[in-house]
Write a protein that holds these residues in place. Structure first.
Motif, mmCIF file in Angstrom:
data_model
loop_
_atom_site.group_PDB
_atom_site.id
_atom_site.type_symbol
_atom_site.label_atom_id
_atom_site.label_comp_id
_atom_site.label_asym_id
_atom_site.label_seq_id
_atom_site.Cartn_x
_atom_site.Cartn_y
_atom_site.Cartn_z
ATOM 1 N N GLY A 153 -31.369 -83.172 7.502
ATOM 2 C CA GLY A 153 -32.441 -84.092 7.120
ATOM 3 C C GLY A 153 -31.955 -85.325 6.392
ATOM 4 N N VAL A 154 -30.636 -85.479 6.288
ATOM 5 C CA VAL A 154 -30.080 -86.635 5.569
ATOM 6 C C VAL A 154 -30.182 -87.902 6.408
ATOM 7 C CG1 VAL A 154 -27.988 -87.623 4.558
ATOM 8 C CG2 VAL A 154 -28.529 -85.197 4.207
ATOM 9 N N GLU A 155 -29.819 -87.796 7.685
ATOM 10 C CA GLU A 155 -29.873 -88.966 8.570
ATOM 11 C C GLU A 155 -31.286 -89.111 9.121
ATOM 12 O OE1 GLU A 155 -26.867 -89.722 11.424
ATOM 13 O OE2 GLU A 155 -25.327 -88.636 10.311
ATOM 14 N N GLY A 156 -32.038 -89.966 8.492
ATOM 15 C CA GLY A 156 -33.432 -90.131 8.875
ATOM 16 C C GLY A 156 -33.623 -91.253 9.879
ATOM 17 N N PHE A 157 -34.882 -91.503 10.195
ATOM 18 C CA PHE A 157 -35.257 -92.547 11.149
ATOM 19 C C PHE A 157 -36.660 -92.995 10.804
ATOM 20 C CE2 PHE A 157 -37.842 -93.679 14.793
ATOM 21 C CZ PHE A 157 -37.071 -94.621 15.462
ATOM 22 N N ALA A 158 -36.918 -94.283 10.983
ATOM 23 C CA ALA A 158 -38.272 -94.804 10.853
ATOM 24 C C ALA A 158 -38.482 -95.845 11.943
ATOM 25 C CB ALA A 158 -38.493 -95.422 9.476
ATOM 26 N N THR B 22 -41.772 -91.870 10.017
ATOM 27 C CA THR B 22 -40.512 -91.129 9.971
ATOM 28 C C THR B 22 -40.531 -89.866 10.825
ATOM 29 O OG1 THR B 22 -41.257 -89.859 8.042
ATOM 30 C CG2 THR B 22 -40.099 -91.933 7.614
ATOM 31 N N ILE B 23 -39.336 -89.359 11.109
ATOM 32 C CA ILE B 23 -39.183 -88.079 11.811
ATOM 33 C C ILE B 23 -39.837 -86.972 10.998
ATOM 34 C CG2 ILE B 23 -37.484 -86.299 12.410
ATOM 35 C CD1 ILE B 23 -35.663 -88.520 13.415
ATOM 36 N N ARG B 24 -39.590 -86.956 9.715
ATOM 37 C CA ARG B 24 -40.159 -85.916 8.857
ATOM 38 C C ARG B 24 -41.685 -85.894 8.956
ATOM 39 N NH1 ARG B 24 -42.618 -85.477 3.937
ATOM 40 N NH2 ARG B 24 -42.199 -83.558 2.762
ATOM 41 N N TYR B 25 -42.290 -87.072 8.973
ATOM 42 C CA TYR B 25 -43.743 -87.153 9.050
ATOM 43 C C TYR B 25 -44.263 -86.568 10.362
ATOM 44 C CZ TYR B 25 -48.385 -89.270 9.406
ATOM 45 O OH TYR B 25 -49.733 -89.472 9.564
#
Length: 235
Positions: free
Chosen positions: A199-204, A210-213
């Protein structure tokens, strides 16, 4: 008579000054004792205070402030709640987030249709040399494109689905549908980097989503209907 009165005045003034200096000394001594007590108490507290009860070990300290786009969308109810957590519920919920379910919309970045496809993505799944207006006017083709792209992504991410589903990353439980939704947002390789980096390398995206969202919002749907296919094509 005048000399006698002056003597008495001087005597009175002398006594007053004596009392004044005595009070001043008492006040000064009290201040010194107070400061000394505070310092002593401070050192004693630091030495004897047990800080183990304040340990944060085992607590989830990961907090993320959502961007404005995510705040705006967080209160939106699924457009078709009766579809539940089925595959149709999954694709309709994702489409509602992407375009409000509008087959004919084009955003300011040129992404088209109900699922907001770019030309490069469409080319991957065989939709080439198709006029934009023809694509927008063809709901059946858009649905085929969504399934084909999701099927391809499921094949690309098959190992990551096996490894990470059921784990918690950045406070979000990883699910297959969450992974596939995130791949639709960011592409499968970005999701792969996100998962394999913990989960360190994110994206928006351009809107800050975001990917997490996406993994959180679209987690828990049944996407077993989608079969992994490396060569999936819409046409």
């Amino acid at each position: 008579m005048h000399g006698k009165n002056l003597s008495r005045g001087e005597h009175f003034l002398s006594g007053y000054l004596e009392i004044f200096y005595m009070i001043k000394k008492i006040i000064g001594l009290s201040i010194l004792l107070t400061i000394g007590g505070i310092l002593l108490l401070s050192f004693t507290t630091k030495e004897s205070l047990d800080l183990t009860s304040y340990s944060t070990a085992g607590l989830d300290l990961y907090y993320i402030a959502p961007n404005f786009n995510e705040i705006e969308e967080s209160s939106v109810v699924n457009v078709s709640p009766e579809l539940g957590k089925s595959y149709i519920g999954f694709k309709e919920a994702l489409a509602f987030k992407e375009s409000r379910g509008d087959y004919g919309v084009v955003n300011q970045f040129g992404y088209m249709g109900k699922y907001q496809f770019g030309k490069g993505t469409l080319a991957l799944i065989g939709v080439k040399n198709v006029n934009k207006n023809d694509f927008l006017a063809n709901p059946a083709l858009q649905e085929k494109a969504f399934y084909a792209y999701t099927s391809r992504n499921k094949w690309v991410l098959r190992r990551d689905i096996k490894w990470f589903v059921g784990k918690t990353m950045n406070g979000v439980e990883v699910t297959e549908s969450g992974i596939l939704a995130a791949a639709h947002l960011a592409g499968p390789n970005a999701v792969k980097r996100y998962l394999r980096s913990g989960g360190v390398e994110g994206f928006a995206d351009a809107f800050g989503t975001t990917i997490r969202y996406y993994m959180k919002r679209f987690g828990g749907y049944d996407t077993s209907f989608v079969l992994p296919n490396r060569k999936a094509k819409a046409i």
